[in-house]
Design a protein around this motif. Sequence first.
Motif, mmCIF file in Angstrom:
data_model
loop_
_atom_site.group_PDB
_atom_site.id
_atom_site.type_symbol
_atom_site.label_atom_id
_atom_site.label_comp_id
_atom_site.label_asym_id
_atom_site.label_seq_id
_atom_site.Cartn_x
_atom_site.Cartn_y
_atom_site.Cartn_z
ATOM 1 N N ALA A 14 28.104 61.730 6.284
ATOM 2 C CA ALA A 14 27.091 62.189 7.245
ATOM 3 C C ALA A 14 25.777 62.506 6.531
ATOM 4 O O ALA A 14 24.701 62.185 7.043
ATOM 5 C CB ALA A 14 27.596 63.416 8.003
ATOM 6 N N GLU A 15 25.848 63.121 5.351
ATOM 7 C CA GLU A 15 24.625 63.456 4.613
ATOM 8 C C GLU A 15 23.911 62.197 4.133
ATOM 9 O O GLU A 15 22.688 62.111 4.215
ATOM 10 C CB GLU A 15 24.952 64.378 3.436
ATOM 11 C CG GLU A 15 23.761 64.775 2.610
ATOM 12 C CD GLU A 15 22.709 65.603 3.355
ATOM 13 O OE1 GLU A 15 21.636 65.826 2.772
ATOM 14 O OE2 GLU A 15 22.938 66.017 4.504
ATOM 15 N N VAL A 16 24.645 61.219 3.640
ATOM 16 C CA VAL A 16 24.030 59.953 3.215
ATOM 17 C C VAL A 16 23.365 59.274 4.408
ATOM 18 O O VAL A 16 22.242 58.783 4.302
ATOM 19 C CB VAL A 16 25.062 59.028 2.536
ATOM 20 C CG1 VAL A 16 24.501 57.626 2.332
ATOM 21 C CG2 VAL A 16 25.520 59.617 1.208
ATOM 22 N N THR A 17 24.031 59.285 5.540
ATOM 23 C CA THR A 17 23.464 58.683 6.753
ATOM 24 C C THR A 17 22.192 59.416 7.171
ATOM 25 O O THR A 17 21.184 58.787 7.500
ATOM 26 C CB THR A 17 24.500 58.718 7.901
ATOM 27 O OG1 THR A 17 25.655 57.992 7.481
ATOM 28 C CG2 THR A 17 23.937 58.126 9.170
ATOM 29 N N ARG A 18 22.228 60.751 7.139
ATOM 30 C CA ARG A 18 21.050 61.551 7.507
ATOM 31 C C ARG A 18 19.889 61.250 6.571
ATOM 32 O O ARG A 18 18.749 61.035 7.015
ATOM 33 C CB ARG A 18 21.385 63.037 7.469
ATOM 34 C CG ARG A 18 20.251 63.945 7.944
ATOM 35 C CD ARG A 18 20.572 65.411 7.720
ATOM 36 N NE ARG A 18 20.376 65.803 6.337
ATOM 37 C CZ ARG A 18 19.192 66.092 5.802
ATOM 38 N NH1 ARG A 18 18.091 66.012 6.517
ATOM 39 N NH2 ARG A 18 19.091 66.463 4.534
ATOM 40 N N LEU A 19 20.167 61.203 5.276
ATOM 41 C CA LEU A 19 19.111 60.926 4.296
ATOM 42 C C LEU A 19 18.548 59.517 4.481
ATOM 43 O O LEU A 19 17.335 59.321 4.422
ATOM 44 C CB LEU A 19 19.639 61.106 2.874
ATOM 45 C CG LEU A 19 19.902 62.542 2.441
ATOM 46 C CD1 LEU A 19 20.659 62.574 1.119
ATOM 47 C CD2 LEU A 19 18.598 63.322 2.333
ATOM 48 N N ARG A 20 19.418 58.547 4.717
ATOM 49 C CA ARG A 20 18.961 57.166 4.917
ATOM 50 C C ARG A 20 18.037 57.087 6.131
ATOM 51 O O ARG A 20 16.991 56.429 6.102
ATOM 52 C CB ARG A 20 20.162 56.239 5.092
ATOM 53 C CG ARG A 20 19.768 54.769 5.152
ATOM 54 C CD ARG A 20 20.976 53.848 5.153
ATOM 55 N NE ARG A 20 21.653 53.961 3.867
ATOM 56 C CZ ARG A 20 22.967 54.101 3.731
ATOM 57 N NH1 ARG A 20 23.757 54.160 4.787
ATOM 58 N NH2 ARG A 20 23.520 54.186 2.536
ATOM 59 N N GLU A 21 18.401 57.783 7.212
ATOM 60 C CA GLU A 21 17.563 57.788 8.413
ATOM 61 C C GLU A 21 16.211 58.431 8.140
ATOM 62 O O GLU A 21 15.178 57.956 8.618
ATOM 63 C CB GLU A 21 18.286 58.506 9.546
ATOM 64 C CG GLU A 21 19.467 57.720 10.094
ATOM 65 C CD GLU A 21 20.338 58.514 11.045
ATOM 66 O OE1 GLU A 21 20.119 59.743 11.217
ATOM 67 O OE2 GLU A 21 21.267 57.906 11.622
ATOM 68 N N LYS A 22 16.207 59.532 7.360
ATOM 69 C CA LYS A 22 14.946 60.195 7.011
ATOM 70 C C LYS A 22 14.071 59.274 6.161
ATOM 71 O O LYS A 22 12.860 59.198 6.360
ATOM 72 C CB LYS A 22 15.201 61.501 6.263
ATOM 73 C CG LYS A 22 15.892 62.578 7.064
ATOM 74 C CD LYS A 22 15.070 63.082 8.194
ATOM 75 C CE LYS A 22 14.025 64.050 7.731
ATOM 76 N NZ LYS A 22 13.216 64.575 8.836
#
Length: 92
Positions: free
Chosen positions: A17-25
């Motif tokens: 979830a954190e990798v996904t959040r960072l990628r989206e940012k």
Amino acid sequence: MSNASAVTREPKPAKIAEVTRLREKIEASPLVIFTDYRGLQVSQMTTLRHQLFKMGAEYTVVKKTLFRRALGDLASQLPEPSLQGPLAVLFA
């Protein structure tokens, strides 16, 4: 007896979830700045975050390994010192 190093571990859902959040940012931000936050007191970091938030930016401390995963192929294009030491990222 099995070899523990041969076991492949699945990433934890929180890390995914954190990798996904960072990628989206990263994808949504026209400007991403890497900083070393050493020397900043907690109160200074809090003040900085509030000021940046008012301007529509986000300043957050990130785990380098997760941030590298979020960057994907872009990580290899960065100068090596960019991802060394304590890392905080400004998304603007």
